[in-house]
Design a protein around this motif. Structure first.
Motif, mmCIF file in Angstrom:
data_model
loop_
_atom_site.group_PDB
_atom_site.id
_atom_site.type_symbol
_atom_site.label_atom_id
_atom_site.label_comp_id
_atom_site.label_asym_id
_atom_site.label_seq_id
_atom_site.Cartn_x
_atom_site.Cartn_y
_atom_site.Cartn_z
ATOM 1 N N GLU A 8 33.340 37.217 34.417
ATOM 2 C CA GLU A 8 34.202 36.228 33.768
ATOM 3 C C GLU A 8 35.670 36.425 34.149
ATOM 4 O O GLU A 8 36.386 35.454 34.407
ATOM 5 N N THR A 9 36.101 37.663 34.222
ATOM 6 C CA THR A 9 37.481 37.942 34.595
ATOM 7 C C THR A 9 37.739 37.587 36.048
ATOM 8 O O THR A 9 38.808 37.082 36.395
ATOM 9 N N VAL A 10 36.771 37.814 36.908
ATOM 10 C CA VAL A 10 36.911 37.427 38.315
ATOM 11 C C VAL A 10 37.047 35.909 38.431
ATOM 12 O O VAL A 10 37.849 35.409 39.225
ATOM 13 N N VAL A 11 36.293 35.167 37.627
ATOM 14 C CA VAL A 11 36.400 33.706 37.631
ATOM 15 C C VAL A 11 37.793 33.273 37.158
ATOM 16 O O VAL A 11 38.414 32.384 37.743
ATOM 17 N N TYR A 12 38.303 33.916 36.104
ATOM 18 C CA TYR A 12 39.649 33.607 35.631
ATOM 19 C C TYR A 12 40.683 33.841 36.731
ATOM 20 O O TYR A 12 41.567 33.018 36.953
ATOM 21 N N ILE A 13 40.577 34.956 37.414
ATOM 22 C CA ILE A 13 41.538 35.287 38.462
ATOM 23 C C ILE A 13 41.447 34.312 39.620
ATOM 24 O O ILE A 13 42.472 33.856 40.148
ATOM 25 N N LEU A 14 40.241 33.946 40.034
ATOM 26 C CA LEU A 14 40.081 32.990 41.130
ATOM 27 C C LEU A 14 40.639 31.614 40.773
ATOM 28 O O LEU A 14 41.316 30.978 41.588
ATOM 29 N N VAL A 15 40.360 31.155 39.575
ATOM 30 C CA VAL A 15 40.868 29.844 39.153
ATOM 31 C C VAL A 15 42.391 29.864 39.059
ATOM 32 O O VAL A 15 43.065 28.921 39.491
#
Length: 73
Positions: A8-15
């Motif tokens: 989830e944190t990786v998705v936040y960072i990518l977005v």
């Protein structure tokens, strides 16, 4: 180090990276160039292209993540 293993944190960072690169490229188009020699500029260029071409999907993910932050946590 646990941030890298949380999906989830990786998705936040990518977005966040895609949205920021697209916004910056809108005002400074020569800052990110696809023929640049620096790796980070190439990566930011690709993120900005993804943000331009898939802007509807990126916006939908931003709204979903915003609701998740506001109402789930």
């Amino acid at each position: 180090m646990s941030v890298l293993f949380d999906f989830e944190t990786v998705v936040y960072i990518l977005v966040l990276l895609i949205c920021s690169a697209t916004y910056i490229r809108q005002y400074r188009p020569t800052l990110f160039h696809r023929d640049s020699q620096e790796l980070y500029k190439k990566c930011l260029y690709k993120c900005s292209v993804v943000g331009d071409r898939l802007s509807l999907w990126v916006a939908a993910v931003c709204v979903i993540l915003a609701f998740r932050v506001l109402f789930v946590y």
